[in-house]
Design an enzyme around this catalytic site. Sequence first.
Site, PDB file in Angstrom:
ATOM      1  N   HIS A 101       0.888  -1.167   0.000  1.00 30.65           N
ATOM      2  CA  HIS A 101       0.000   0.000   0.000  1.00 30.65           C
ATOM      3  C   HIS A 101       0.923   1.213   0.000  1.00 30.65           C
ATOM      4  CE1 HIS A 101      -2.287  -2.997   2.417  1.00 30.65           C
ATOM      5  NE2 HIS A 101      -3.373  -2.461   1.929  1.00 30.65           N
ATOM      6  N   ASP A 104       2.362   1.973   3.354  1.00 29.03           N
ATOM      7  CA  ASP A 104       3.320   1.036   3.959  1.00 29.03           C
ATOM      8  C   ASP A 104       4.742   1.485   3.688  1.00 29.03           C
ATOM      9  OD1 ASP A 104       1.082  -0.614   4.242  1.00 29.03           O
ATOM     10  OD2 ASP A 104       1.601  -1.842   2.495  1.00 29.03           O
ATOM     11  N   GLU A 232     -10.711  -6.894  -4.369  1.00 25.51           N
ATOM     12  CA  GLU A 232     -10.522  -7.935  -3.356  1.00 25.51           C
ATOM     13  C   GLU A 232     -11.761  -7.990  -2.458  1.00 25.51           C
ATOM     14  OE1 GLU A 232      -6.695  -7.871  -1.345  1.00 25.51           O
ATOM     15  OE2 GLU A 232      -7.645  -8.576   0.491  1.00 25.51           O
ATOM     16  N   GLU A 268      -8.983 -13.698  -1.322  1.00 22.63           N
ATOM     17  CA  GLU A 268      -8.230 -13.962  -0.089  1.00 22.63           C
ATOM     18  C   GLU A 268      -8.919 -15.070   0.703  1.00 22.63           C
ATOM     19  OE1 GLU A 268      -6.578 -10.689   2.063  1.00 22.63           O
ATOM     20  OE2 GLU A 268      -7.026 -11.603   3.994  1.00 22.63           O
ATOM     21  N   HIS A 271     -10.870 -14.037   3.803  1.00 26.96           N
ATOM     22  CA  HIS A 271     -12.086 -13.283   3.487  1.00 26.96           C
ATOM     23  C   HIS A 271     -13.188 -14.237   3.038  1.00 26.96           C
ATOM     24  CE1 HIS A 271      -9.584  -9.396   2.556  1.00 26.96           C
ATOM     25  NE2 HIS A 271      -9.339  -9.924   3.742  1.00 26.96           N
ATOM     26  N   ASP A 296      -4.710 -13.693  -2.343  1.00 29.10           N
ATOM     27  CA  ASP A 296      -4.051 -13.347  -1.087  1.00 29.10           C
ATOM     28  C   ASP A 296      -4.039 -14.610  -0.247  1.00 29.10           C
ATOM     29  OD1 ASP A 296      -3.450 -10.782  -1.733  1.00 29.10           O
ATOM     30  OD2 ASP A 296      -4.629  -9.833  -0.144  1.00 29.10           O
ATOM     31  N   ASP A 307     -10.419 -11.383  10.654  1.00 32.78           N
ATOM     32  CA  ASP A 307      -9.373 -11.676   9.682  1.00 32.78           C
ATOM     33  C   ASP A 307      -8.054 -11.927  10.420  1.00 32.78           C
ATOM     34  OD1 ASP A 307      -8.645 -11.860   7.030  1.00 32.78           O
ATOM     35  OD2 ASP A 307      -8.431  -9.709   6.706  1.00 32.78           O
ATOM     36  N   ASP A 309      -5.513 -13.594   9.380  1.00 33.91           N
ATOM     37  CA  ASP A 309      -4.390 -13.508   8.426  1.00 33.91           C
ATOM     38  C   ASP A 309      -3.204 -14.381   8.810  1.00 33.91           C
ATOM     39  OD1 ASP A 309      -5.709 -11.700   6.791  1.00 33.91           O
ATOM     40  OD2 ASP A 309      -4.776  -9.929   7.674  1.00 33.91           O
ATOM     41  N   ASP A 339      -0.687 -12.503   2.227  1.00 28.80           N
ATOM     42  CA  ASP A 339      -1.301 -11.470   3.073  1.00 28.80           C
ATOM     43  C   ASP A 339      -1.446 -12.131   4.450  1.00 28.80           C
ATOM     44  OD1 ASP A 339      -2.599  -9.350   4.139  1.00 28.80           O
ATOM     45  OD2 ASP A 339      -4.181  -9.223   2.626  1.00 28.80           O
TER      46      ASP A 339
HETATM   47  C1  XLS Z   1      -7.430  -6.580   4.462  1.00 25.24           C
HETATM   48  C2  XLS Z   1      -6.988  -6.809   3.099  1.00 25.24           C
HETATM   49  C3  XLS Z   1      -5.837  -5.934   2.642  1.00 25.24           C
HETATM   50  C4  XLS Z   1      -5.726  -5.986   1.154  1.00 25.24           C
HETATM   51  C5  XLS Z   1      -4.970  -4.874   0.549  1.00 25.24           C
HETATM   52  O1  XLS Z   1      -8.170  -7.360   5.043  1.00 25.24           O
HETATM   53  O2  XLS Z   1      -6.704  -8.161   2.939  1.00 25.24           O
HETATM   54  O3  XLS Z   1      -4.663  -6.323   3.275  1.00 25.24           O
HETATM   55  O4  XLS Z   1      -5.161  -7.184   0.734  1.00 25.24           O
HETATM   56  O5  XLS Z   1      -5.498  -3.627   0.865  1.00 25.24           O
HETATM   57 NI    NI Z   2      -5.749  -9.049   1.384  1.00 20.59          NI
HETATM   58 NI    NI Z   3      -7.478  -9.521   4.670  1.00 20.16          NI
END
Ligand code: XLS
Ligand code: NI
Ligand code: NI
Length: 438
Positions: A101, A104, A232, A268, A271, A296, A307, A309, A339
């Site tokens: 991003h 980042d 996404e 993702e 998600h 992702d 999430d 992750d 991700d």
């Molecule tokens: C957040 C998202 C984010 C996207 C990019 O839940 O996964 O990380 O991948 O903005």
């Molecule tokens: Ni993501």
């Molecule tokens: Ni995410």
Amino acid sequence: MADIFSAVKKIEFKGKDSKDPLSFRYYNPDEVVAGKKMKDHLRFGMSYWHTLTGGGVDVFGSKTYDRPWDKITDEMELAEFRVKAAFELMEKLGVPYFCFHDRDIAPEADTLEETNRRLDKIVDVIEAEMKRTGIKLLWGTSNCFSNPRFMHGAATSPHAEVFAYAAAQIKKAMEITKRLNGEGYVFWGGREGYESLLNTDVKMELDNLASMLQLACDYADEIGFKGQFYIEPKPKEPTKHQYDFDAGTVIGFLKTYNLDKKFKLNIEANHATLAGHTFQHELRIARVNGMLGSVDANQGDLLLGWDTDQFPTNIYDAVLAMYEILLDGGFKTGGLNFDSKLRRGSFDIEDIFYGYISGMDTFAYGLKVAAKIIEDKVFEKFVADRYSSYKNGIGKDIADKKIGFKELEAYALKHEVSTITSGRQEMLETILNNYIFG
Ligand code: XLS
Ligand code: NI
Ligand code: NI
């Protein structure tokens, strides 16, 4: 290469019997699977945010990770140091792509102008590192959700000046993505949703979201950005309801606004499960609609409703994900972007390596199993047979859209239903298991 992580050497493939925890057991980048090198199938990516800027923060506590850049206080010096660290990590892990991003890579300043200047400065450093290493940008994106100005949304904010600000931010992020030859650009609408319908004009918000995407397409044409645009999907978090709920919803939205030819999906895993689907379901829906773009790679904890992750270690999910990706003909512009973030208690540098190794080995093994399943046509044969009644007779007429209700009624009056066969789910699940067991 900077020597920031000197305690860890380059991670090598040592085979499945390796006792070295800092080695790959399955990911052998140059090994050919289904006619292509593993590295070209998998196209692994590093997420800049989780890997470089994440600190293990959660809602109950501050940062825990112990990082070599912790003592740097100057923000720009820190940003530059992180670029060096990012590339050293990718080189040591053999990860060929990264994703970021805007916020980042460079810290936001008091004015947009100064923020953009800072971005340009860091992009210079990234560009030089990309040249030095051959590492490429899988996709860029803009963070239009962290700053308080986005509290009610970005493209879907009720305030026009926030829409304008987000547009300016996306414009700049597209420009730097283009400059770095990004193969794609992601739209994840963190706050493009609502908390309460009592204060929300849903129709206007959806129209505005579509306008923002159309403006991005127009600008891509204007500057000659050829990268693939992705949406996404995510159902919730941070907003209670996000407009990009899941693959099906996003596809419907894109078709409504005539944007479906310009976008693909970045699916993702976590998600998908938040939306009440499997990872494979989301990939399948994207694939059958010709919109599977990128992934992702992570996994959620099914006992938790957010999430998490985590680095992906679930071999079933990885096999079935690679199955969908291979059936789609493999990635074109997309890849597997981790991700994924370390648990709060995994605060050592080595943990970064363990996280990536686990994810890369899981997907490498997943790829091999999926390739074998496809080669043997295990499920295809079964599915083709299951639907074979649409190959001739009345079924073919239905498939060819040649008949109406009257003809179908006439057929039903003459033929009792007598050809239903078992779905054999348990048998198929056992076959899948056996392929995974090897
Ligand atoms: C957040 C998202 C984010 C996207 C990019 O839940 O996964 O990380 O991948 O903005
Ligand atoms: Ni993501
Ligand atoms: Ni995410």
